[in-house]
Design an enzyme around this catalytic site. Structure first.
Site, PDB file in Angstrom:
ATOM      1  N   ASP A 185      36.185 -13.667  29.382  1.00  0.00           N
ATOM      2  CA  ASP A 185      35.701 -14.023  28.048  1.00  0.00           C
ATOM      3  C   ASP A 185      35.492 -12.779  27.180  1.00  0.00           C
ATOM      4  OD1 ASP A 185      34.496 -16.071  26.246  1.00  0.00           O
ATOM      5  OD2 ASP A 185      32.689 -14.853  26.491  1.00  0.00           O
ATOM      6  N   GLU A 230      40.864 -13.110  27.221  1.00  0.00           N
ATOM      7  CA  GLU A 230      40.723 -13.623  25.869  1.00  0.00           C
ATOM      8  C   GLU A 230      40.492 -12.469  24.898  1.00  0.00           C
ATOM      9  OE1 GLU A 230      37.895 -16.283  22.949  1.00  0.00           O
ATOM     10  OE2 GLU A 230      37.140 -14.739  24.285  1.00  0.00           O
TER      11      GLU A 230
END
Ligand code: ACG
Length: 482
Positions: A185, A230
């Site tokens: 993330d 990401e």
């Protein structure tokens, strides 16, 4: 490898409390294998005060609403027996206000104070976030802490090397539980605040050093760990991370593809490919980080809503996704055409509604953690009703995934643009040994195309008559290469 992004809370309830959980998911593993999924990306499941789970209070435990660590181990074990892999979303950039680390820091424990960033005389505590304009400094007691994603998530200060060791333990812990890899993330945010000059500033080089060390550690424990990163930014920033990660989400691709289908614009589609997949268009270029291709995720408006409720356009977008190189990802519920409009990335509930198993909205396992705003019962979009219908979104998606599974070589193939006009595009997808041609009709009208090649796959209304091919509105066809 076909990926599926899953929000557990909304999936299948195993203990009748209305919340999706490990036991429920365990009962539904065949749903993924039947759909043609190889790997499930599980959104954060660690202990967290937030419904989305991205603010973590204990990195080494599961949210009790989802079950126990034992339930999770059992789930992963059963999944592996069925050939299904699971990767875990790990947000390491920040933690929760109620985490032990932050609470200790607040109480003056010197070891933990330096785990976070605190305002000093140089700080502009009104500095806005560069997207959305939200505040990035938050007052607590008599001080301010840095929290890029809001007041509930203090950023961790990775200038402190102790945190690098803490995070290695986190990755090891979840690999030992049985995960096959991770979705990393907010990968560009580990170092995004210049603490010397006290100003927001991405420090990509430092991020890369951090991730390289984490990845070599992860790979030393599990050399085939699946890693997806990401980095949500335009192509120029994504490029800086080339070669660091095995797979990287391609956000520009997601926008370009959706926009071109929505606008019925083949030329925008080609422009988009050149922007977001340039290395795939060159025969020579080595692909160092594979493109993680997707249309939507939990931070975005859902596909059917994005397509202004046109199912045909949503189907065409999916058809294109599954015929291009890279790794295709689908967000849960998109396969049954769920709707959802996100006004802000700070509030994702509207894109995370309960998966609709039943046409009437209830039945065994149905989750009900929130009410339906976009996906009411009896709307014709449920697993129950769609599995019986040949033309449903679910049947369409299933056929695409099956086709993709039978043609795994597409992932490492290249793209050659053959033809483009105001209605359609024709691409050759090829590697050293295999190739085929994809023709996409972007328009609501029928197109006639001269070809003697055999049809390998088609989606939408298509008809072949000797040397000509009739392509119905928003349909596509894959024909044998020339
Ligand atoms: C991840 C998760 C998300 C999660 C967090 C925090 C991170 O998927 O669910 O939030 O753990 C930024 C970050 C991403 C982040 C999203 C939500 N996603 O970079 O890591 O925010 C611009 C910015 C991007 C930004 C994006 C958001 O550059 O950095 O993403 O806007 O809209 C063009 C430009 C591109 C631009 C886009 C959009 O494409 O090229 O640069 O992106 O347009 O304008 C969760 C919750 C949150 C909660 C948090 C703690 O969802 O609500 O606050 O946890």
């Amino acid at each position: 490898m076909n990926f599926y992004e899953l929000y557990l809370r909304s999936f299948f309830d195993g203990n009748k409390d209305g919340i999706g959980d490990f036991k429920g998911l365990n009962e539904k593993l065949d749903y993924f294998t039947d759909l043609g999924i190889d790997t499930v990306w599980l959104l954060p499941i660690m202990t967290s005060p937030a419904f989305h789970g991205y603010t973590i209070s204990d990195f080494f435990n599961v949210n009790p609403a989802y079950g126990s660590i034992e339930d999770l181990k059992q789930l992963l074990n059963n999944a592996h027996k069925k050939g299904l892999k699971f990767i875990l979303d790990v947000p390491v950039n920040h933690c929760a206000v109620n985490s032990e680390w932050f609470q200790k820091a607040l109480n003056g424990d010197s070891q933990y104070i330096d785990y976070f960033l605190w305002a000093n005389e140089k700080t502009d505590t009104d500095e806005p976030r560069h997207w959305g304009g939200d505040k990035i400094w938050h007052k607590i007691k008599d001080k301010y802490f840095y929290g890029l994603f809001g007041p509930g998530s203090p950023d961790l200060n990775f200038e402190n090397k102790k945190l690098w060791a803490e995070m290695k333990n986190v990755f090891k812990f979840w690999l030992d539980i049985g995960f096959d890899g991770f979705r990393l993330d907010a990968a560009k945010h580990i170092f995004d605040y210049d603490s010397e000059n006290m100003i927001f500033k991405y420090q990509h080089e430092k991020n890369i050093t951090f991730w390289k060390e984490m990845l070599s550690y992860i790979k030393s424990l599990k050399d085939d760990a699946i890693i997806v990163s990401e980095v949500w930014d335009d192509s120029s920033v994504v490029k800086k991370y080339e070669g660091v990660f095995e797979i990287g989400f391609n956000f520009p691709f997601s926008y370009d593809l959706k926009n071109s289908v929505k606008k019925e614009s083949p030329s925008d589609f080609i422009k988009g490919l050149k922007n977001s997949m340039p290395d795939y268009l060159s025969q020579e270029k080595e692909i160092k980080t594979k493109s993680g291709n997707f249309l939507t995720n939990h931070d975005m408006t859902r596909l059917v809503s994005e397509m202004e409720n046109s199912l045909e356009k949503a189907k065409l977008a999916l058809s294109i996704l599954y015929t291009l190189p890279g790794y295709p990802f689908i967000y849960y519920g998109e396969e049954i055409g769920m709707k959802g409009i996100l006004e802000s990335v700070n509030f994702t509930e509207d894109g995370e509604e309960p998966f609709q198993w039943y046409e009437n909205g209830f039945g065994p396992g149905q989750t009900e953690w929130k009410g339906y705003k976009f996906n009411p019962p009896y709307s014709g979009f449920s697993e129950e009703s769609e599995k019986k219908e040949e033309n449903s979104m679910l049947s369409h998606t299933k056929r695409l995934l099956k086709f993709r599974k039978e043609n795994q070589w597409i992932t490492d193939s290249k793209i050659k643009i053959i033809k483009e006009n105001e209605n359609m595009t024709e691409l050759c997808i090829y590697n050293g040994k295999k190739n085929f041609t994809c023709i996409y009709n972007f328009k609501p009208c029928e197109l006639k195309i001269e070809t003697s090649s055999d049809i390998i796959f088609s989606a939408g209304k298509t008809e072949k008559n000797y040397n000509s091919l009739l392509l119905g509105p928003y349909s596509m066809v894959v024909v044998a290469g020339k």
